[in-house]
Enzyme design. Structure first.
Site, PDB file in Angstrom:
ATOM      1  N   ASP A 124     -12.134 -10.284   3.902  1.00  0.00           N
ATOM      2  CA  ASP A 124     -12.002  -8.839   3.738  1.00  0.00           C
ATOM      3  C   ASP A 124     -10.528  -8.477   3.691  1.00  0.00           C
ATOM      4  O   ASP A 124      -9.679  -9.170   4.256  1.00  0.00           O
ATOM      5  CB  ASP A 124     -12.676  -8.092   4.893  1.00  0.00           C
ATOM      6  CG  ASP A 124     -12.012  -8.379   6.237  1.00  0.00           C
ATOM      7  OD1 ASP A 124     -11.174  -7.574   6.681  1.00  0.00           O
ATOM      8  OD2 ASP A 124     -12.330  -9.418   6.848  1.00  0.00           O
ATOM      9  N   GLY A 181      -6.545 -12.579   8.250  1.00  0.00           N
ATOM     10  CA  GLY A 181      -7.658 -12.029   7.473  1.00  0.00           C
ATOM     11  C   GLY A 181      -7.717 -12.587   6.073  1.00  0.00           C
ATOM     12  O   GLY A 181      -7.214 -13.672   5.789  1.00  0.00           O
ATOM     13  N   GLU A 182      -8.380 -11.872   5.179  1.00  0.00           N
ATOM     14  CA  GLU A 182      -8.507 -12.221   3.764  1.00  0.00           C
ATOM     15  C   GLU A 182      -9.383 -13.443   3.536  1.00  0.00           C
ATOM     16  O   GLU A 182      -9.510 -13.920   2.414  1.00  0.00           O
ATOM     17  CB  GLU A 182      -7.133 -12.463   3.117  1.00  0.00           C
ATOM     18  CG  GLU A 182      -6.129 -11.350   3.332  1.00  0.00           C
ATOM     19  CD  GLU A 182      -4.751 -11.684   2.764  1.00  0.00           C
ATOM     20  OE1 GLU A 182      -4.676 -12.526   1.851  1.00  0.00           O
ATOM     21  OE2 GLU A 182      -3.767 -11.115   3.248  1.00  0.00           O
ATOM     22  N   GLY A 183      -9.975 -14.000   4.597  1.00  0.00           N
ATOM     23  CA  GLY A 183     -10.722 -15.241   4.468  1.00  0.00           C
ATOM     24  C   GLY A 183      -9.900 -16.473   4.761  1.00  0.00           C
ATOM     25  O   GLY A 183     -10.391 -17.596   4.621  1.00  0.00           O
TER      26      GLY A 183
END
Length: 348
Positions: A179, A322-324
Site C-alpha cells: 500500500d 511500506g509499499e510491500g
C-alpha cells in the site's frame, strides 16, 4: 447498505486442498534432508502445494507486487511522517522504478502494478492504467466524518474484486500486497482496534516514516475519535470500511476476499494489509488460509491483527517503509520452499 452480499464469500471460499497437503507431507517424508530440518521451508512448500492443488509443487514464476494507493483526510491532523496529500509523490517514485519496493520487485522478477484508489491529485497526472479504478479524490477525515459514502465503499470493494480477477486471469501465481498512502496506518489502527475491542493507545504505532511523540499523541486521539464512529457499525463490514477505512482499504479487502475465491495466494506486508485482512476474516473465516504474513513491521496494531488471524510472520527485520517492501523480502523464501519441495530427489 449495499446490493453486494458479503455472505456469499463464506460459501465461495474453500480452504487450500487438505488432501493435496497430506500428499505433499508424505512426499516430504521420502526426500532428504530429514523432515523438519528445513524448518518453515517445509511448511511453506506444503502450503503452496495445497494452494496450487499440485504435488510436486510448481515453481512461483509469475509473482506480482500489487500496490493500492490513496490519501486520507486524517493526515491533515499531522498524524503521519509524510505530508498530507503526499502519496502521489510516492506513487511517482514507484512508477519510475526508484522506490525501495520497485527496486526489489525488479531484482526479484516480480511485476509491479500500482492502483490509485483515492489519491489527492488530478488523475491526469498519472497514467490511465493506474487511475482507472479511482473512486474519489482523497478519503474523508475519519475522526469527524465517514471516509467514504456507502456507494463509494461498494465501488472500491468491487474494484478490488475486479483486480483480483484480472490478476488470476492473467496467470499471476502469487501476489505480494502493498500500500502507498499518507494517513493509512491511522485508518488501519482504527479498524484493528474496533475489531479486536481494544483502546486506541494499544494500536497506535509510529507509521512507516516514523513520528515524534506529539504526532503520536495526535494519532492516538484521532484513532480514539474514529473508534467512536466505528463501533456502532461493527456488524457490517462495508459500513465499517466506509466509516473509518478509505477507498484503498476497501479495495484491498475486496481484493483479498476475491483472491481467496480464485485460489490466488497472497503475501501481506504491513499494518494496512493486516487491517484489511482482519476485516476480510470477519466476512469469510477460511480466507486467511490463503495468506502469508510476510513480515513483522513492529507496528502494535499489525501484531494484534496477525495474532487474531493466527498468522506467523516469516521475517522480522523492522522494515516500516511500506509499499510491500517487507513482504517482498519474504518472496525468495517462498520461492526457495517451492524449489526444494519440487526438486529434492526422493530417497531410493
Amino acid at each position: 447498505m449495499s446490493g453486494l452480499n458479503l455472505d456469499d464469500f463464506a460459501t465461495l471460499i474453500e480452504r487450500p486442498d487438505s488432501g493435496v497437503r497430506r500428499d505433499a507431507e508424505e512426499r516430504r517424508e521420502r526426500i532428504g534432508p530429514r523432515p523438519g530440518s528445513l524448518g518453515r521451508l517445509d511448511e511453506l512448500g506444503e502450503w503452496l502445494a495445497a494452494a496450487q492443488g499440485a504435488v510436486p509443487v510448481k515453481p512461483v514464476e509469475r509473482a506480482r507486487l500489487l500496490v493500492f494507493a490513496g490519501d486520507h483526510g486524517v493526515a491533515g491532523l499531522g498524524v503521519s511522517g509524510g505530508p498530507a496529500s503526499g502519496a502521489v509523490e510516492l506513487v511517482r517514485a514507484a512508477l519510475a522504478g526508484g522506490s525501495s519496493a520497485a527496486i526489489l520487485a525488479r531484482r526479484l522478477g516480480a511485476g509491479l502494478r500500482v492502483v490509485d484508489m483515492s489519491l489527492d491529485c488530478d488523475p491526469a497526472e498519472l497514467p490511465e492504467d493506474v487511475t482507472r479504478h479511482r473512486v474519489r479524490r482523497g478519503s474523508g477525515r475519519i475522526d469527524i466524518e465517514d471516509a467514504l459514502t456507502a456507494e463509494e465503499a461498494e465501488a472500491a470493494f468491487r474494484a478490488g474484486m475486479a483486480i483480483a480477477d484480472e490478476e488470476a486471469d492473467s496467470g499471476t501465481d502469487l501476489v505480494v500486497l502493498g500500500d502507498l498512502s499518507v494517513g493509512g496506518t491511522t485508518a488501519a489502527g482504527t479498524l484493528i482496534a474496533a475489531l479486536c475491542g481494544t483502546d486506541a493507545s494499544v494500536v497506535t504505532g509510529r507509521g512507516g516514516a516514523g513520528i515524534d511523540d506529539l504526532a503520536w499523541m495526535r494519532k492516538c486521539a484521532a484513532i480514539r475519535d474514529a473508534l467512536r464512529r466505528a463501533r456502532p457499525v461493527l456488524g457490517d463490514q462495508l459500513e465499517l470500511l466506509a466509516a473509518c477505512g478509505g477507498a484503498d482499504l476497501a479495495a484491498i479487502t475486496g481484493f483479498l476476499l476475491q483472491s481467496a475465491v480464485r485460489r490466488t495466494p497472497v503475501i501481506l506486508d504491513g499494518v494496512v494489509s493486516a487491517a484489511c485482512a482482519l476485516v476480510a476474516q470477519r466476512v469469510a473465516f477460511r480466507a486467511p488460509d490463503w495468506w502469508l504474513a510476510g513480515q513483522a513491521s513492529g507496528d502494535p496494531a499489525q501484531a494484534k491483527a496477525l495474532d487474531r488471524m493466527a498468522l506467523n510472520p516469516l521475517l522480522d527485520h523492522g522494515v516500516t517503509v511500506g509499499e510491500g517492501t517487507g513482504a517482498l523480502l519474504a518472496l525468495p523464501l517462498v520461492q526457495a520452499a517451492a524449489a526444494l519441495a519440487a526438486e529434492l530427489p526422493e530417497r531410493t
